[in-house]
Design a protein around this motif. Sequence first.
Motif, PDB file in Angstrom:
ATOM      1  N   ILE A   4       0.857  -1.191   0.000  1.00 20.73           N
ATOM      2  CA  ILE A   4       0.000   0.000   0.000  1.00 20.73           C
ATOM      3  C   ILE A   4       0.891   1.238   0.000  1.00 20.73           C
ATOM      4  N   ALA A   5       0.612   2.146  -0.929  1.00 13.85           N
ATOM      5  CA  ALA A   5       1.365   3.406  -0.969  1.00 13.85           C
ATOM      6  C   ALA A   5       0.434   4.535  -0.546  1.00 13.85           C
ATOM      7  N   VAL A   6       0.871   5.315   0.428  1.00  8.46           N
ATOM      8  CA  VAL A   6       0.079   6.456   0.894  1.00  8.46           C
ATOM      9  C   VAL A   6       0.794   7.726   0.445  1.00  8.46           C
ATOM     10  N   LEU A   7       0.111   8.556  -0.335  1.00  3.43           N
ATOM     11  CA  LEU A   7       0.716   9.790  -0.822  1.00  3.43           C
ATOM     12  C   LEU A   7       0.223  10.969   0.009  1.00  3.43           C
ATOM     13  N   GLY A   8       1.177  11.631   0.663  1.00  3.46           N
ATOM     14  CA  GLY A   8       0.835  12.751   1.552  1.00  3.46           C
ATOM     15  C   GLY A   8       1.126  12.355   2.982  1.00  3.46           C
ATOM     16  N   SER A   9       2.159  12.968   3.553  1.00  3.33           N
ATOM     17  CA  SER A   9       2.522  12.596   4.921  1.00  3.33           C
ATOM     18  C   SER A   9       2.152  13.713   5.887  1.00  3.33           C
ATOM     19  N   GLY A  10       0.945  14.271   5.689  1.00  2.00           N
ATOM     20  CA  GLY A  10       0.367  15.169   6.688  1.00  2.00           C
ATOM     21  C   GLY A  10      -0.307  14.307   7.748  1.00  2.00           C
ATOM     22  N   GLY A  11      -1.227  14.905   8.485  1.00  2.00           N
ATOM     23  CA  GLY A  11      -1.886  14.169   9.563  1.00  2.00           C
ATOM     24  C   GLY A  11      -2.629  12.932   9.068  1.00  2.00           C
ATOM     25  N   TRP A  12      -3.426  13.097   8.027  1.00  3.33           N
ATOM     26  CA  TRP A  12      -4.290  12.000   7.599  1.00  3.33           C
ATOM     27  C   TRP A  12      -3.487  10.882   6.916  1.00  3.33           C
ATOM     28  N   GLY A  13      -2.575  11.262   6.038  1.00  2.00           N
ATOM     29  CA  GLY A  13      -1.767  10.254   5.346  1.00  2.00           C
ATOM     30  C   GLY A  13      -0.940   9.447   6.337  1.00  2.00           C
ATOM     31  N   THR A  14      -0.354  10.133   7.306  1.00  2.00           N
ATOM     32  CA  THR A  14       0.478   9.439   8.296  1.00  2.00           C
ATOM     33  C   THR A  14      -0.380   8.479   9.122  1.00  2.00           C
ATOM     34  N   ALA A  15      -1.572   8.924   9.533  1.00  4.12           N
ATOM     35  CA  ALA A  15      -2.447   8.051  10.339  1.00  4.12           C
ATOM     36  C   ALA A  15      -2.873   6.811   9.536  1.00  4.12           C
ATOM     37  N   LEU A  16      -3.194   7.008   8.266  1.00  2.66           N
ATOM     38  CA  LEU A  16      -3.617   5.867   7.442  1.00  2.66           C
ATOM     39  C   LEU A  16      -2.444   4.896   7.219  1.00  2.66           C
ATOM     40  N   ALA A  17      -1.262   5.459   7.045  1.00  2.00           N
ATOM     41  CA  ALA A  17      -0.081   4.600   6.871  1.00  2.00           C
ATOM     42  C   ALA A  17       0.176   3.783   8.139  1.00  2.00           C
ATOM     43  N   VAL A  18       0.071   4.432   9.292  1.00  2.00           N
ATOM     44  CA  VAL A  18       0.290   3.752  10.572  1.00  2.00           C
ATOM     45  C   VAL A  18      -0.729   2.619  10.742  1.00  2.00           C
ATOM     46  N   THR A  28       4.274   2.129   2.182  1.00  2.73           N
ATOM     47  CA  THR A  28       5.193   3.220   1.865  1.00  2.73           C
ATOM     48  C   THR A  28       4.447   4.528   2.069  1.00  2.73           C
ATOM     49  N   LEU A  29       5.099   5.465   2.744  1.00  4.13           N
ATOM     50  CA  LEU A  29       4.517   6.793   2.951  1.00  4.13           C
ATOM     51  C   LEU A  29       5.347   7.789   2.155  1.00  4.13           C
ATOM     52  N   PRO A  51       1.691  14.248  16.864  1.00  3.49           N
ATOM     53  CA  PRO A  51       2.658  13.950  17.929  1.00  3.49           C
ATOM     54  C   PRO A  51       2.219  12.765  18.778  1.00  3.49           C
ATOM     55  N   GLY A  52       3.178  11.954  19.146  1.00  4.96           N
ATOM     56  CA  GLY A  52       2.891  10.827  20.038  1.00  4.96           C
ATOM     57  C   GLY A  52       2.436   9.567  19.316  1.00  4.96           C
ATOM     58  N   ILE A  53       2.218   9.641  17.993  1.00  3.84           N
ATOM     59  CA  ILE A  53       1.813   8.445  17.235  1.00  3.84           C
ATOM     60  C   ILE A  53       3.066   7.907  16.533  1.00  3.84           C
ATOM     61  N   ALA A  54       3.514   6.733  16.964  1.00  7.91           N
ATOM     62  CA  ALA A  54       4.762   6.184  16.427  1.00  7.91           C
ATOM     63  C   ALA A  54       4.606   5.785  14.960  1.00  7.91           C
ATOM     64  N   VAL A  55       5.564   6.213  14.154  1.00 10.86           N
ATOM     65  CA  VAL A  55       5.630   5.761  12.756  1.00 10.86           C
ATOM     66  C   VAL A  55       6.697   4.670  12.729  1.00 10.86           C
TER      67      VAL A  55
END
Length: 333
Positions: A4-18, A28-29, A51-55
Motif C-alpha cells: 500500500i502506498a500512501v501519498l501525503g505525509s500530513g496528519g491524515w496520510g500518516t495516520a492511514l499509513a500507521v 510506503t509513505l 505527535p505521540g503516534i509512532a511511525v
Amino acid sequence: MSKIAVLGSGGWGTALAVMADRMGHEVTLWSAFEDEIAAIRRHGQHTKLLPGIAVSPTITLTTNMACVEDAALVILAVPSFAIGSTAQKLSAYLQPGALVANAGKGIEEASCRRFSQVIEEALPQASVVVLSGPSHAEEVGRGVPTSLVAACRDLEKAQRVQDLLINDKLRLYTSSDVIGAELGGALKNVIALAAGICDGLQMGDNTKAALMTRGLAEIARLGVKMGAESYTFAGLTGMGDLIVTCGSMHSRNRRAGILIGQGVPPAQAVQQVGTVEGYLAAATAHRLAEKEQVPMPITEICYRICYENYSPREAVQALMSRPGCHEKDTVWF
Ligand SMILES: NC(=O)c1ccc[n+]([C@@H]2O[C@H](COP(=O)([O-])OP(=O)(O)OC[C@H]3O[C@@H](n4cnc5c(N)ncnc54)[C@H](O)[C@@H]3O)[C@@H](O)[C@H]2O)c1
C-alpha cells in the motif's frame, strides 16, 4: 498482505499509513517534501501534525513516487489544493488497472469539479474510489474505533478497498454513491467553520444543533440536485462526518471558525490553523449553489463572512430574520 502506498505525509496520510502498517501491509509513505520525510525518520513520528503516534520503521518513507508502481492500493491523502497536481505527477508511475483511493476532501477550486472527476481525468488507467467518513487522524492513529465509507460506481472496486483496509479498529462500508460521498465530505467543512463561528460568538447548544441540522439539509439539497442519493446524507459521509467535524477541537475547520467568531479576520485565522478545507470549500460551494440554483443560506453566509468582510454577529441575525417556512419544504426527503 499487500503493498500500500500512501501519498501525503500530513496528519491524515500518516495516520492511514500507521493503521495499514499495523494490519501487516507493506506500507510506503510518500511526501512531496524531503525535509518532512527526514523529520519523520529522525523522530519516529510526525511531531508537528501527529505527535505521540509512532511511525514504525517498517513503514518505508520516501519522496520517490515510483513507490506506487506495484502497489495494490494507492491512497491519496494530500490537502485539496494539491490533489490535482499530485494526481498529474502520479500518472507517469501508475500501472493500468491500478486502484486509487482518494482520502482528501474538497471541491476543485478552478473548475468546481469533484475530486474523483479530477483524478479520473488525470489517471485514466486507474479505478478511483472515494474514502470518506467521520475520522480524525489523531484518533485513527491511536487505533480508536472508526467507520468509513469506500465509494465507487464499480462496487467491486469499493469492495477491494474494503477488503484491504477493514480491521477491528476500522469498519469500512461500501457505497456506489460517489457524488453523495464526495459532496458530504467536502461541504460539511463549511458547516463546521460556521459551527466554530457560533462557538466563537458564544452562542448556545440550540444554535449549534440548528446549524448542523439545517446545514445538512442544504448540503443534501445541492447533492440531490447534482445526482447524489438522498440517503447518503444521513450516513457516515454526511451526518456522521458533520457530527465529528462540528463538535471536536481536532477539527481545524471548527478551530478556525472559533477564531473568526472571536474577531480574528478569516484569512488570518486560516493562516494560524493550517489546512482549513472549509474556507476553500465555502467559495466553491457558493459558486456551485449559484450554478445549480439551490438555496444554501448557511453556506452563503459563511462565504460572505470569509470573503466579503461580513460580520459574524450580523450574519447570525440575518439568518434568524428570514421569513418562516414549512420544514417539509426545505429538507431533502
Ligand atoms: N486530518 C484529518 O483528520 C483528516 C481526516 C479525513 C480526511 N482528511 C482530509 O485529508 C486531506 C489531507 O488532510 P491532512 O489533515 O492530512 O492535511 P495536513 O495539513 O496535515 O497535510 C499537510 C501535508 O500535505 C502535504 N502537502 C502539502 N502541500 C503539498 C503539495 N503541494 N503537494 C503534495 N503534498 C503536499 C504535505 O505532506 C503536508 O505535510 C484533506 O483534504 C482533509 O480534509 C483529513
